[in-house]
Design an enzyme around this catalytic site. Structure first.
Site, mmCIF file in Angstrom:
data_model
loop_
_atom_site.group_PDB
_atom_site.id
_atom_site.type_symbol
_atom_site.label_atom_id
_atom_site.label_comp_id
_atom_site.label_asym_id
_atom_site.label_seq_id
_atom_site.Cartn_x
_atom_site.Cartn_y
_atom_site.Cartn_z
ATOM 1 C CG ASP D 226 -1.930 -1.150 1.185
ATOM 2 O OD1 ASP D 226 -2.239 -1.622 0.073
ATOM 3 O OD2 ASP D 226 -2.369 -1.586 2.245
ATOM 4 C CB SER D 227 4.163 2.021 0.368
ATOM 5 O OG SER D 227 3.747 1.733 1.686
#
Lengths: 281, 281, 281, 281
Positions: D226-227
């Site tokens: 999620d980065s």
């Protein structure tokens, strides 16, 4: 400020055709300008109108302005049938603000101006109400209380002295004659989501219609009431729980940001008018 | 489903006065009902109209409905001059969806219904276009292709068989006669931010006016075009960069969520009509 | 003001069970009070916590307060294990505002207060910067310049003299000791969409992460940094075009409306804290 | 489609310096191309990175591609140290969609694709659940049910056969090895407003934190969960009234539009990655 002397914005509109970006950016590149930002829009690549805004930095610009404009006119603008304008970074626009009883848009603009958010000199605040004198004085701006009928007296104050007039909830309708004689763009904030609720008492009418969202609209003033080119709009959600006074309260927060954005963009030469609409870069 | 047999919603409107909440909640408490949620609104505590929606659970409700309604009528509703209605959790409303060529609202509603987001039985889809037959069949819902003029045939299908009609971008105007004979609420989605752009081609007119925000409006249909009570509205931001087709594309996403919210709220008995407006709990 | 003497808000929380609304509204009805608005929420109808806020008007309230509270305590609150509070319309809360260098939230609150949007007496503005003295003086509010370390001096000014403290972009972290000794709710505005970007430099970190939306969060201050119950949040859209300074500018408009809403709701007794969250009526 | 053979998009990034726009637009003008739209961005006019996207029409483009690319490389790209790419209008990207149990993003993408909103060939849908077979079949797209562990089988299906992979609420974490071997951009929709609530159960955690706004984030997938670079985000308002299931329902509407926008922009070559962020033209 010194740095600004070397920057400018070039605004262009012309019939769309091949090679416009190349011609303009080639001209600036040949002049050794560094393009800081560039935006363009065509209403239709076949037969439409092309708009462009280029912000650039050019060392020694103050001494080269006449030469630059002459060369641009001859080499680029005339062949391409352009309307064009160079706005120089050190030529700040002069702004007058007109207000009536409500002060939220007026104070918000003055506060942003003091913070440096608005590239302008605010040269006058005019109101048909005396109440805002002390507030305005705190910002070091001349305050003129001009009771209605006010147009003649306002023209004495404004004509030739301002580059833009902002109606910050000024509730008098300006005549065609006034608009022609003041001869600069006039920006108004209307307290509805135009074209809904043109004219008086938009919040009351919004309440009566039972809308679930209210809005505000900043637009250039034309002869026809609330029908000039729209610069910016925004909205807020409401429900059956809010009465007219609460719609007004919610609306004030919308009005002041919408007007502030429109004025800031106008001062940055980001707003180009095309027929009855705007292109906002 | 079994659990739903023991829940109900009580909807009430009456002239506002002292003691209404106490009377209604006292009645339900005496009946051993457990209030699950409660919403109330008064248009004006002095002389206005009071609206209330109470959702409650009552063990053994199926056997006690007649008794409950009779007692409520005598003890509470008559003394307080109420209009009232009990909507029982196991009596799902029957919905018919009408569509034309555009299928985005139709498919979105069917998809939500399949997921369980809409408390209803979708009993029919009617369209003046044949194209959606296969899509609708996939959801197991009867599809009726009814070429225009369609009102008589639609009344045969609908009258007495549905509790609500949803116009999911149905582009024919329904006559006063149809509305009277179908005799249930009709919910429409209009592809503009009403009251702006009433009537045909709202996106084209929005583009021509140069608005910076477009919207959609779900409302109950009345005789007067696009002027019925508004249930829900929402908006999206646009700019000079979008042409009419792109406004339509952006607008479709707004239309389908606005219509879906309005239909879901209607089915949950959250929408009360007051004069030309709605109270949405 | 006179009218306000006859209005009050009753705030209640208790274990949810049958009959709470009936008991409270029945009590008020028996006392001849007219309920002006009523909101309730249950975290779970089976075993949850029930919250309620009722605003009412009662002729002769000033003389009947003690009697009303005693009767409510005995007849309603004790049997139902309630926490409860009557907030009387003529007992305005006393507010102190703390600010640092940035003045946008401070001035916005003062301006709203002068307009009558905030039901409060602003009794002091405290800042570790001397710059806002003249602005604050214009609103007729005492201004205290308290250089850091400031907590002891601030406690002398505040303890016992205020009902709520608002941190209007006050950039010092308050100690656990200060919070305990000031002993009133403290509302902070954090310039990010919490729980993203807890701590320092949220706009810079938002820029580095490349978010497309920024936000602001008003919350009650607890010992743990930026982790107290959230009262309100709002957001604004950004893009790759904005640098950190422009995020800050856009963010200021979000911060001031979010903080203003949170403060207004707190002053209207609309915010009830439940564990680490809020119920906002 | 035939018309598309004559259009292309030129994507460029390079160290910023004087004359880039002039060089690129001059090259296209000399080649007789008609620029349809142009966007550019500089992270810093002094020493930053310059990005550009030009969409153009060039009669006879299909026969001139090799020559055009060679000439551009020699005359423009090499002197200016550019990374560059021509995307031709008739070379549609091949898309694979991966889904798990939730079908809302999957169906929404397929529905948009069938309407012509997405310029792509959807070549495969892969899911670790068998449930969506019939829905996907209705769109004429191959459906592969691949039970977990799925990476090896998915690589057989995907490697070399697709230009972009879309994770439409695919709930398995893809390994670094998979990402390297699939070797095309992978777009994910995360059901929170990143960087808040990275990882599992974001709606539950949003509810626990008591946020007043929820969101969704479309981003390119990188090794770190999620980065990756954010392409698009959007949000919706919630309150204490919604439980986790209702947050999920509201969230689904946000997720599907955010993912659809991100995918559409990627397919139109509007998204340029710069370090850990995106420029979206």
């Amino acid at each position: 400020m010194d740095e600004r002397r070397h920057t400018a914005r070039l605004l262009v509109s012309c019939p769309d055709r091949h090679g416009i970006i190349a011609a303009v950016s080639g001209f600036l590149s040949d002049a050794d300008a560094n393009v800081l930002s560039s935006d363009q829009h065509s209403t239709d690549p076949e037969g439409g109108t092309f708009f462009m805004r280029m912000e650039f930095r050019l060392e020694g610009l103050p001494e080269r302005r006449d030469e630059l404009e002459r060369a641009f006119s001859e080499r680029v603008a005339e062949p391409l049938e352009m309307r064009w304008h160079f706005a120089y970074g050190d030529q700040r626009k002069r702004t007058a603000i007109l207000a009536s009883r409500e002060e939220h848009c007026l104070l918000d603009l003055l506060w942003r101006w003091r913070r440096g958010e608005l590239e302008t000199d605010v040269v006058a605040v005019i109101s048909n109400h005396p109440d805002h004198a002390q507030d305005v004085a705190g910002f070091g701006v001349p305050y003129h209380h001009v009771p209605t009928p006010a147009e003649e007296r306002m023209l004495e104050l404004l004509a030739g002295n301002v580059d833009v007039v902002v109606l910050a909830r000024y509730m008098q309708i300006l005549s065609r004659d006034f608009l022609e004689r003041v001869a600069v763009p006039v920006i108004n904030i209307h307290h509805s989501f135009l074209p809904a609720f043109i004219g008086a008492h938009p919040y009351r009418r919004a309440r009566e219609r039972g809308v679930k969202i209210i809005g505000a609209t900043a637009h250039y003033v034309t002869e026809e009431l609330d029908s000039g080119p729209i610069i910016e709009q925004d909205v807020g959600r409401v429900s059956h729980r809010q009465n007219v006074e609460e719609l007004e309260r919610i609306g004030r927060d919308i009005e002041r940001v919408v007007l502030a954005r429109a004025v800031a963009w106008h001062l940055q030469d980001r707003v180009l008018v095309h027929e009855s609409r705007t292109v906002v870069f």
